[in-house]
Design an enzyme around this catalytic site. Sequence first.
Site, PDB file in Angstrom:
ATOM      1  N   ARG A 168       0.851  -1.183   0.000  1.00 17.23           N
ATOM      2  CA  ARG A 168       0.000   0.000   0.000  1.00 17.23           C
ATOM      3  C   ARG A 168       0.888   1.235   0.000  1.00 17.23           C
ATOM      4  O   ARG A 168       2.034   1.193   0.448  1.00 17.23           O
ATOM      5  CB  ARG A 168      -0.913  -0.019   1.228  1.00 17.23           C
ATOM      6  CG  ARG A 168      -1.832  -1.240   1.274  1.00 17.23           C
ATOM      7  CD  ARG A 168      -2.454  -1.440   2.636  1.00 17.23           C
ATOM      8  NE  ARG A 168      -3.254  -2.671   2.702  1.00 17.23           N
ATOM      9  CZ  ARG A 168      -2.763  -3.897   2.951  1.00 17.23           C
ATOM     10  NH1 ARG A 168      -1.457  -4.045   3.186  1.00 17.23           N
ATOM     11  NH2 ARG A 168      -3.559  -4.944   2.984  1.00 17.23           N
ATOM     12  N   HIS A 285      -3.440   3.259  -5.305  1.00 15.83           N
ATOM     13  CA  HIS A 285      -3.768   1.838  -5.218  1.00 15.83           C
ATOM     14  C   HIS A 285      -3.588   1.105  -6.549  1.00 15.83           C
ATOM     15  O   HIS A 285      -3.768  -0.116  -6.611  1.00 15.83           O
ATOM     16  CB  HIS A 285      -5.220   1.700  -4.750  1.00 15.83           C
ATOM     17  CG  HIS A 285      -5.413   0.733  -3.618  1.00 15.83           C
ATOM     18  ND1 HIS A 285      -4.685   0.773  -2.453  1.00 15.83           N
ATOM     19  CD2 HIS A 285      -6.256  -0.323  -3.481  1.00 15.83           C
ATOM     20  CE1 HIS A 285      -5.071  -0.200  -1.653  1.00 15.83           C
ATOM     21  NE2 HIS A 285      -6.018  -0.878  -2.251  1.00 15.83           N
ATOM     22  N   ARG A 288      -1.049  -1.898  -6.975  1.00 14.99           N
ATOM     23  CA  ARG A 288      -1.521  -3.037  -6.181  1.00 14.99           C
ATOM     24  C   ARG A 288      -2.649  -3.778  -6.917  1.00 14.99           C
ATOM     25  O   ARG A 288      -2.641  -5.004  -7.008  1.00 14.99           O
ATOM     26  CB  ARG A 288      -1.996  -2.504  -4.834  1.00 14.99           C
ATOM     27  CG  ARG A 288      -2.463  -3.508  -3.814  1.00 14.99           C
ATOM     28  CD  ARG A 288      -2.676  -2.774  -2.495  1.00 14.99           C
ATOM     29  NE  ARG A 288      -3.431  -3.558  -1.548  1.00 14.99           N
ATOM     30  CZ  ARG A 288      -2.922  -4.512  -0.781  1.00 14.99           C
ATOM     31  NH1 ARG A 288      -1.649  -4.833  -0.872  1.00 14.99           N
ATOM     32  NH2 ARG A 288      -3.680  -5.169   0.088  1.00 14.99           N
ATOM     33  N   TRP A 311      -3.527  -9.646   1.853  1.00 18.92           N
ATOM     34  CA  TRP A 311      -4.964  -9.564   2.095  1.00 18.92           C
ATOM     35  C   TRP A 311      -5.370 -10.653   3.073  1.00 18.92           C
ATOM     36  O   TRP A 311      -4.895 -11.784   3.003  1.00 18.92           O
ATOM     37  CB  TRP A 311      -5.749  -9.759   0.798  1.00 18.92           C
ATOM     38  CG  TRP A 311      -5.740  -8.564  -0.101  1.00 18.92           C
ATOM     39  CD1 TRP A 311      -6.421  -7.400   0.087  1.00 18.92           C
ATOM     40  CD2 TRP A 311      -5.025  -8.407  -1.339  1.00 18.92           C
ATOM     41  NE1 TRP A 311      -6.178  -6.526  -0.957  1.00 18.92           N
ATOM     42  CE2 TRP A 311      -5.330  -7.116  -1.838  1.00 18.92           C
ATOM     43  CE3 TRP A 311      -4.160  -9.231  -2.069  1.00 18.92           C
ATOM     44  CZ2 TRP A 311      -4.798  -6.635  -3.036  1.00 18.92           C
ATOM     45  CZ3 TRP A 311      -3.640  -8.752  -3.248  1.00 18.92           C
ATOM     46  CH2 TRP A 311      -3.956  -7.469  -3.720  1.00 18.92           C
ATOM     47  N   TYR A 320     -10.995  -6.882  -6.776  1.00 21.85           N
ATOM     48  CA  TYR A 320      -9.999  -6.389  -7.722  1.00 21.85           C
ATOM     49  C   TYR A 320      -9.893  -7.255  -8.976  1.00 21.85           C
ATOM     50  O   TYR A 320      -9.575  -6.769 -10.055  1.00 21.85           O
ATOM     51  CB  TYR A 320      -8.616  -6.313  -7.055  1.00 21.85           C
ATOM     52  CG  TYR A 320      -8.544  -5.395  -5.872  1.00 21.85           C
ATOM     53  CD1 TYR A 320      -9.314  -4.239  -5.804  1.00 21.85           C
ATOM     54  CD2 TYR A 320      -7.696  -5.669  -4.807  1.00 21.85           C
ATOM     55  CE1 TYR A 320      -9.246  -3.388  -4.712  1.00 21.85           C
ATOM     56  CE2 TYR A 320      -7.612  -4.829  -3.701  1.00 21.85           C
ATOM     57  CZ  TYR A 320      -8.401  -3.686  -3.668  1.00 21.85           C
ATOM     58  OH  TYR A 320      -8.326  -2.845  -2.590  1.00 21.85           O
TER      59      TYR A 320
END
Length: 345
Positions: A168, A285, A288, A311, A320
Amino acid sequence: MSEIVPLTRLTVTRNSDITERLRQFVQDKEAFSPNTWRQLLSVMRICNQWSEDNQRTFLPMSAEDLRDYLSFLAESGRASSTVTSHAALISMLHRNAGLPVPNVSPLVFRTMKRINRVAVVSGERAGQAVPFRLTDLMALDKKWAGSDNLQVLRDMAFLHVAYATLLRISELSRLRVRDVMRAGDGRIILDVAWTKTIVQTGGLIKALSTHSTRRLEEWIEASGLSSQPDAWLFNAVHRSGRIIITEKPMSTRALEQIFKRAWRTAGKAGAIKANKNRYTGWSGHSARVGAAQDMADKGYPVARIMQEGTWKKPETLMRYIRHVDAHKGAMVEFMEQYAEPDIPG
């Protein structure tokens, strides 16, 4: 508590025990991530103001008042995800104040179910950062290769590390020069002290590819950071062409400017329709999200992608990669394998 709203100004039931528990809660705020704490402060300000304006009690909050507050947020145009976040943080505040949590009431449950249902039926969709894919990284790498501009070298190294590590943006900002180590074959490995979901003394190790190692080496050498182990790995670059060493890491806004410059360099300006009035280009973001999608596209299992991105919940990752995996479902596979190639009209 003064950093939130002075305790004397909170719309609370006057109770010395509650006040003391709140003070202890603030003293232990390091138990939570800075982002969680900032969100809590924001929710407290908004909810306390609503309580004052509507002659309600903020703490403890009744189920009826919480229902009305959440309905107010939804009717004011807040996204359902934002309303959910407010409800969760109000629950967190009550738990830590040793008070009954109003969220468990059927009144609040039905209210949240109604808000979410209305949002979905009306067409609300979860926002998602524009993915920064490997093809984007390598296209930029080709454009910027050979540059002696210090800002370009910094931006290129940052994008390589962001994509390769799936960290992040706040986690990237905290990397220091001393966190750069070497594997046996010479490639760089990064010692990440902690992440949003991994807070333990052992930390986390992230490895870079040969190419990403080279780009990070070029930045460290050109900036002169190799002799400053305690400096942040990524620093602001003055227009005179020298780095600016500061006590605080680069801000999220400053690091997101790297993605914006990359977006312009790639010639993509105006290419994306705004999503929820945001996400019109690459943002913090994006690397990622793009890395997760690339891994899913190449058939890596969800468990391995979750490990790379730290995660904890599969459903978070699935938001995602849902478009990438859309044609890998069992029904699509069944139809492709067994449907007749020529279907009569």
